[in-house]
Motif scaffolding. Structure first.
Motif, PDB file in Angstrom:
ATOM      1  N   CYS A 239       0.998  -1.206  -0.139  1.00 14.39           N
ATOM      2  CA  CYS A 239       0.050   0.100  -0.083  1.00 14.39           C
ATOM      3  C   CYS A 239       0.607   1.253   0.008  1.00 14.39           C
ATOM      4  N   VAL A 240       1.364   1.216   0.658  1.00 10.08           N
ATOM      5  CA  VAL A 240       2.854   2.544   1.012  1.00 10.08           C
ATOM      6  C   VAL A 240       3.132   3.163  -0.102  1.00 10.08           C
ATOM      7  N   VAL A 241       4.059   2.151  -1.054  1.00  6.57           N
ATOM      8  CA  VAL A 241       4.598   1.617  -1.519  1.00  6.57           C
ATOM      9  C   VAL A 241       4.357   2.075  -3.873  1.00  6.57           C
ATOM     10  N   GLY A 242       2.721   1.817  -3.773  1.00  6.75           N
ATOM     11  CA  GLY A 242       2.264   1.993  -4.957  1.00  6.75           C
ATOM     12  C   GLY A 242       1.047   3.465  -4.647  1.00  6.75           C
ATOM     13  N   GLN A 243       1.208   3.887  -3.415  1.00  6.59           N
ATOM     14  CA  GLN A 243       0.369   5.529  -3.465  1.00  6.59           C
ATOM     15  C   GLN A 243       1.177   6.808  -4.279  1.00  6.59           C
ATOM     16  N   ASP A 244      -0.212   7.159  -4.677  1.00  2.00           N
ATOM     17  CA  ASP A 244       0.765   8.523  -5.385  1.00  2.00           C
ATOM     18  C   ASP A 244       1.409   8.127  -6.998  1.00  2.00           C
ATOM     19  N   CYS A 245       1.449   6.429  -6.920  1.00  2.00           N
ATOM     20  CA  CYS A 245       1.783   6.883  -8.266  1.00  2.00           C
ATOM     21  C   CYS A 245       0.831   6.114  -9.380  1.00  2.00           C
ATOM     22  N   VAL A 246       0.986   7.293 -10.375  1.00  2.00           N
ATOM     23  CA  VAL A 246       0.388   6.995 -11.635  1.00  2.00           C
ATOM     24  C   VAL A 246       0.622   5.791 -12.380  1.00  2.00           C
ATOM     25  N   HIS A 247       2.405   5.772 -12.701  1.00  2.00           N
ATOM     26  CA  HIS A 247       2.617   4.109 -13.906  1.00  2.00           C
ATOM     27  C   HIS A 247       4.356   4.908 -12.836  1.00  2.00           C
ATOM     28  N   TRP A 248       4.618   3.132 -13.162  1.00  2.00           N
ATOM     29  CA  TRP A 248       5.674   2.537 -13.420  1.00  2.00           C
ATOM     30  C   TRP A 248       6.866   3.077 -13.814  1.00  2.00           C
ATOM     31  N   CYS A 249       8.336   3.111 -13.447  1.00  2.00           N
ATOM     32  CA  CYS A 249       8.746   2.848 -14.941  1.00  2.00           C
ATOM     33  C   CYS A 249       9.905   2.059 -14.757  1.00  2.00           C
ATOM     34  N   LYS A 250      11.260   1.911 -15.521  1.00  2.00           N
ATOM     35  CA  LYS A 250      12.278   0.794 -14.778  1.00  2.00           C
ATOM     36  C   LYS A 250      13.453   1.421 -15.515  1.00  2.00           C
ATOM     37  N   ASP A 251      14.578   1.397 -14.677  1.00  2.00           N
ATOM     38  CA  ASP A 251      15.398   2.259 -14.568  1.00  2.00           C
ATOM     39  C   ASP A 251      16.281   1.336 -15.556  1.00  2.00           C
ATOM     40  N   ASP A 252      17.700   1.711 -15.544  1.00  2.00           N
ATOM     41  CA  ASP A 252      18.762   1.378 -16.691  1.00  2.00           C
ATOM     42  C   ASP A 252      19.566   0.164 -15.435  1.00  2.00           C
ATOM     43  N   GLN A 253      18.945  -0.148 -14.530  1.00  2.00           N
ATOM     44  CA  GLN A 253      19.541  -1.575 -13.678  1.00  2.00           C
ATOM     45  C   GLN A 253      17.809  -2.616 -13.663  1.00  2.00           C
ATOM     46  N   ALA A 254      16.854  -1.558 -14.012  1.00  2.20           N
ATOM     47  CA  ALA A 254      15.091  -2.713 -14.448  1.00  2.20           C
ATOM     48  C   ALA A 254      14.759  -2.405 -13.447  1.00  2.20           C
ATOM     49  N   ARG A 255      14.953  -1.682 -11.772  1.00  2.00           N
ATOM     50  CA  ARG A 255      14.570  -1.132 -10.967  1.00  2.00           C
ATOM     51  C   ARG A 255      13.098  -0.441 -11.122  1.00  2.00           C
ATOM     52  N   LEU A 256      12.146  -0.639 -10.887  1.00  2.00           N
ATOM     53  CA  LEU A 256      11.093  -0.060 -10.861  1.00  2.00           C
ATOM     54  C   LEU A 256      11.592   1.160 -10.071  1.00  2.00           C
ATOM     55  N   TYR A 257      10.754   2.814 -10.325  1.00  2.10           N
ATOM     56  CA  TYR A 257      10.682   3.340  -9.513  1.00  2.10           C
ATOM     57  C   TYR A 257       9.413   4.236 -10.635  1.00  2.10           C
ATOM     58  N   CYS A 258       8.665   5.036  -9.371  1.00  2.74           N
ATOM     59  CA  CYS A 258       7.504   6.259  -9.766  1.00  2.74           C
ATOM     60  C   CYS A 258       8.485   7.437 -10.576  1.00  2.74           C
TER      61      CYS A 258
END
Length: 114
Positions: free
Chosen positions: A16-35
């Motif tokens: 719940c905390v991680v997904g809060q207020d994020c419309v779209h998640w992307c992957k950085d150059d290390q394939a880690r998700l960020y808002c």
């Protein structure tokens, strides 16, 4: 059983905390998700523009920018000749000129590609 219950509750809270207020998640150059879109920009229809992203820079420069980069979460937030690509130096996706696509023909000038 109590340990399992605690683990399930902890996972639910984190989700719940991680997904809060994020419309779209992307992957950085290390394939880690960020808002990459927290709702502070208009939400546009997803698009896939032709071409590919330029290679990710290995080094960041302190070059003076005339214009601030346009952050994005999808090609639809960029001009048609641009792609939404991760920028390691800015640590976010930004609109960058697409690679591997011939520029459009300008019929007005009749001189070829623009």
């Amino acid at each position: 059983m109590a340990v399992l219950r605690i683990v399930v509750v902890a996972v639910a809270i984190v989700a719940c905390v991680v997904g809060q207020d994020c419309v779209h998640w992307c992957k950085d150059d290390q394939a880690r998700l960020y808002c990459c879109h927290d709702g502070n920009r208009p939400i546009v229809e997803p698009e896939v523009h032709p071409g590919t992203c330029p290679p990710i820079r290995k080094q960041c420069t302190d070059a003076l920018r005339v214009q601030s980069p346009q952050v994005c979460s999808d090609d639809g937030e960029c001009g048609y000749s641009s792609k939404c690509c991760f920028d390691k130096c800015l640590d976010h996706h930004t609109c960058k000129p697409a690679q591997g696509v011939a520029p459009p023909f300008d019929v007005r000038q009749g001189l070829g590609r623009v």
